[in-house]
Design a protein around this motif. Structure first.
Motif, PDB file in Angstrom:
ATOM      1  N   GLY A  76      25.518  18.907  -5.870  1.00 15.61           N
ATOM      2  CA  GLY A  76      25.373  17.254  -4.848  1.00 15.61           C
ATOM      3  C   GLY A  76      24.257  17.483  -3.798  1.00 15.61           C
ATOM      4  O   GLY A  76      24.354  18.271  -2.892  1.00 15.61           O
ATOM      5  N   SER A  77      24.042  16.386  -3.247  1.00 11.73           N
ATOM      6  CA  SER A  77      22.390  16.302  -3.095  1.00 11.73           C
ATOM      7  C   SER A  77      22.299  15.387  -1.494  1.00 11.73           C
ATOM      8  O   SER A  77      23.172  14.822  -1.479  1.00 11.73           O
ATOM      9  CB  SER A  77      21.247  14.891  -3.781  1.00 11.73           C
ATOM     10  OG  SER A  77      20.317  15.439  -2.879  1.00 11.73           O
ATOM     11  N   ASP A  78      21.709  16.375  -0.445  1.00 13.68           N
ATOM     12  CA  ASP A  78      21.901  15.734   0.870  1.00 13.68           C
ATOM     13  C   ASP A  78      21.761  14.218   1.051  1.00 13.68           C
ATOM     14  O   ASP A  78      21.744  14.119   2.049  1.00 13.68           O
ATOM     15  CB  ASP A  78      21.307  16.985   1.648  1.00 13.68           C
ATOM     16  CG  ASP A  78      22.195  16.760   3.229  1.00 13.68           C
ATOM     17  OD1 ASP A  78      23.233  16.542   3.311  1.00 13.68           O
ATOM     18  OD2 ASP A  78      21.777  17.233   4.080  1.00 13.68           O
ATOM     19  N   TRP A  79      20.810  13.682   0.039  1.00  9.78           N
ATOM     20  CA  TRP A  79      19.880  12.916   0.371  1.00  9.78           C
ATOM     21  C   TRP A  79      21.225  11.931   0.766  1.00  9.78           C
ATOM     22  O   TRP A  79      20.861  10.746   1.415  1.00  9.78           O
ATOM     23  CB  TRP A  79      19.286  12.296  -1.085  1.00  9.78           C
ATOM     24  CG  TRP A  79      18.826  11.359  -0.743  1.00  9.78           C
ATOM     25  CD1 TRP A  79      19.160  10.246  -1.805  1.00  9.78           C
ATOM     26  CD2 TRP A  79      17.673   9.948  -0.331  1.00  9.78           C
ATOM     27  NE1 TRP A  79      18.613   8.667  -1.471  1.00  9.78           N
ATOM     28  CE2 TRP A  79      17.498   8.890  -0.734  1.00  9.78           C
ATOM     29  CE3 TRP A  79      16.985  11.141   1.122  1.00  9.78           C
ATOM     30  CZ2 TRP A  79      16.904   8.233  -0.334  1.00  9.78           C
ATOM     31  CZ3 TRP A  79      15.650  10.269   1.670  1.00  9.78           C
ATOM     32  CH2 TRP A  79      16.051   8.491   0.896  1.00  9.78           C
ATOM     33  N   PHE A  80      22.133  11.970  -0.302  1.00  7.90           N
ATOM     34  CA  PHE A  80      23.247  10.860   0.326  1.00  7.90           C
ATOM     35  C   PHE A  80      24.024  11.281   1.183  1.00  7.90           C
ATOM     36  O   PHE A  80      25.248  10.593   1.553  1.00  7.90           O
ATOM     37  CB  PHE A  80      24.171  10.659  -0.808  1.00  7.90           C
ATOM     38  CG  PHE A  80      23.749  10.245  -2.354  1.00  7.90           C
ATOM     39  CD1 PHE A  80      23.047   9.266  -2.980  1.00  7.90           C
ATOM     40  CD2 PHE A  80      23.119  11.006  -3.538  1.00  7.90           C
ATOM     41  CE1 PHE A  80      22.113   8.851  -3.434  1.00  7.90           C
ATOM     42  CE2 PHE A  80      22.351  11.330  -4.193  1.00  7.90           C
ATOM     43  CZ  PHE A  80      22.108   9.245  -4.642  1.00  7.90           C
ATOM     44  N   GLU A  81      23.869  12.020   2.199  1.00 10.09           N
ATOM     45  CA  GLU A  81      24.703  12.635   3.326  1.00 10.09           C
ATOM     46  C   GLU A  81      23.868  12.465   4.275  1.00 10.09           C
ATOM     47  O   GLU A  81      24.300  10.911   4.983  1.00 10.09           O
ATOM     48  CB  GLU A  81      25.321  14.259   3.061  1.00 10.09           C
ATOM     49  CG  GLU A  81      25.809  13.987   1.899  1.00 10.09           C
ATOM     50  CD  GLU A  81      27.607  13.553   1.755  1.00 10.09           C
ATOM     51  OE1 GLU A  81      28.178  13.344   2.822  1.00 10.09           O
ATOM     52  OE2 GLU A  81      27.902  13.392   0.716  1.00 10.09           O
ATOM     53  N   THR A  82      23.359  13.265   4.926  1.00 10.65           N
ATOM     54  CA  THR A  82      22.341  13.791   5.984  1.00 10.65           C
ATOM     55  C   THR A  82      21.891  12.844   6.022  1.00 10.65           C
ATOM     56  O   THR A  82      21.493  12.137   7.237  1.00 10.65           O
ATOM     57  CB  THR A  82      22.022  15.051   6.359  1.00 10.65           C
ATOM     58  OG1 THR A  82      22.930  15.993   6.269  1.00 10.65           O
ATOM     59  CG2 THR A  82      21.195  15.216   7.283  1.00 10.65           C
ATOM     60  N   ALA A  83      20.929  11.784   5.230  1.00 14.70           N
ATOM     61  CA  ALA A  83      20.165  10.721   5.260  1.00 14.70           C
ATOM     62  C   ALA A  83      20.193  10.073   5.659  1.00 14.70           C
ATOM     63  O   ALA A  83      20.169   9.443   6.412  1.00 14.70           O
ATOM     64  CB  ALA A  83      19.574  11.384   3.817  1.00 14.70           C
ATOM     65  N   VAL A  84      21.756   9.598   4.969  1.00 12.86           N
ATOM     66  CA  VAL A  84      21.717   8.574   5.365  1.00 12.86           C
ATOM     67  C   VAL A  84      22.461   7.868   7.037  1.00 12.86           C
ATOM     68  O   VAL A  84      22.201   7.030   7.438  1.00 12.86           O
ATOM     69  CB  VAL A  84      23.465   8.668   4.805  1.00 12.86           C
ATOM     70  CG1 VAL A  84      23.870   6.403   5.335  1.00 12.86           C
ATOM     71  CG2 VAL A  84      23.060   8.067   3.568  1.00 12.86           C
ATOM     72  N   VAL A  85      22.643   8.755   7.485  1.00 13.03           N
ATOM     73  CA  VAL A  85      23.382   8.607   9.111  1.00 13.03           C
ATOM     74  C   VAL A  85      21.895   9.965  10.697  1.00 13.03           C
ATOM     75  O   VAL A  85      21.770   9.781  11.148  1.00 13.03           O
ATOM     76  CB  VAL A  85      24.250   9.258   9.961  1.00 13.03           C
ATOM     77  CG1 VAL A  85      25.417   9.184   9.031  1.00 13.03           C
ATOM     78  CG2 VAL A  85      24.737  11.042   9.111  1.00 13.03           C
ATOM     79  N   ARG A  86      20.739   9.936   9.119  1.00 11.05           N
ATOM     80  CA  ARG A  86      20.124  10.469  10.465  1.00 11.05           C
ATOM     81  C   ARG A  86      18.167   9.955   9.806  1.00 11.05           C
ATOM     82  O   ARG A  86      17.861  11.180   9.044  1.00 11.05           O
ATOM     83  CB  ARG A  86      19.671  12.091  10.009  1.00 11.05           C
ATOM     84  CG  ARG A  86      21.442  12.867  10.977  1.00 11.05           C
ATOM     85  CD  ARG A  86      20.860  12.218  12.433  1.00 11.05           C
ATOM     86  NE  ARG A  86      19.537  13.153  13.601  1.00 11.05           N
ATOM     87  CZ  ARG A  86      19.708  13.975  13.658  1.00 11.05           C
ATOM     88  NH1 ARG A  86      20.378  15.016  13.443  1.00 11.05           N
ATOM     89  NH2 ARG A  86      17.767  14.050  14.127  1.00 11.05           N
ATOM     90  N   PRO A  87      17.865   9.339   9.552  1.00  8.19           N
ATOM     91  CA  PRO A  87      17.030   8.662   8.744  1.00  8.19           C
ATOM     92  C   PRO A  87      15.522   9.099   9.874  1.00  8.19           C
ATOM     93  O   PRO A  87      14.701   8.993   9.353  1.00  8.19           O
ATOM     94  CB  PRO A  87      17.134   6.803   8.952  1.00  8.19           C
ATOM     95  CG  PRO A  87      17.735   6.807  10.386  1.00  8.19           C
ATOM     96  CD  PRO A  87      19.187   7.532  10.039  1.00  8.19           C
TER      97      PRO A  87
END
Length: 220
Positions: free
Chosen positions: A180-191
């Motif tokens: 699973g890609s962190d693009w859908f996790e951390t990237a959402v809350v840390r733009p």
């Protein structure tokens, strides 16, 4: 605050100039993907298609990172390539280049090649699977990208983003054990982290606000 600081630094350093650098001089970026779509998802065909993204939050990230989209808008792409391009029925402002038949693929390949000729950088959102495990690859090769987007062969070597080591970035630099890609996790809350990595990708000499050295990107 961190996002705004990076945005200001990117604007100051855009195109190698000061804050007064013309927007037209900023690097041009194509944000794309290759995927199979289905009528079950609301599309009017089943099969492969190229996606060209104009999603509002992605457009804002490009602008705030000191870049510009390779095309002015989704409507401009559709008007320029009416035989190949259409609105994404998901209603997100993106463009689909339909490649589900030989004739459609030929038209889509030609439209994509013409669109990409002006790109300095490409962001590839395609999912590349490991043939042995089925998990998403965190670092697909440039050869895989060229094959997926019908850019194999020396006739495509003149594309700016393919010269040298290439300037094609993917979103899978950080993944979990299942792929699973962190693009859908951390990237959402840390733009702010996303923006800093994009600023480096678009301007390799970019120096983050408050830093004495260049940042590094997790792109591949």
């Amino acid at each position: 605050d961190a996002y705004d600081a990076t945005k200001a630094a990117a604007a100051e350093q855009a195109a190698g100039g000061g804050g007064g650098a013309a927007a037209s001089a900023r690097p041009k970026v194509a944000w794309v993907s290759k995927s199979n779509v289905s009528k079950a998802w609301g599309y009017d065909f089943d099969g492969p298609a190229y996606g060209v993204f104009f999603t509002p939050y992605k457009a804002q990230l490009l602008a705030d990172a000191g870049a510009q989209n390779v095309a002015a808008s989704n409507t401009s792409v559709i008007a320029r390539y009416p035989s190949a391009a259409s609105d994404d029925p998901a209603g997100n402002g993106n463009v689909l280049l339909r490649a589900d038949t030989p004739a459609n693929k030929a038209a889509a390949d030609a439209a994509l090649r013409a669109l990409l000729k002006d790109a300095d950088v490409v962001i590839d959102e395609t999912f590349y699977a490991d043939p042995d495990t089925g998990k998403n690859l965190d670092a697909p090769t440039l050869a895989m990208f060229r094959r997926e987007f019908a850019l194999e062969g020396p006739e495509h070597d003149d594309l700016k983003f393919l010269k040298g080591e290439g300037r094609v970035y993917t979103l899978g630099g950080t993944q979990g054990a299942s792929g699973g890609s962190d693009w859908f996790e951390t990237a959402v809350v840390r733009p702010d982290l996303v923006l800093e990595e994009l600023a480096v990708a678009f301007n390799p000499r970019f120096v983050p606000a408050g830093s004495n050295s260049s940042s590094s990107s997790n792109g591949s």
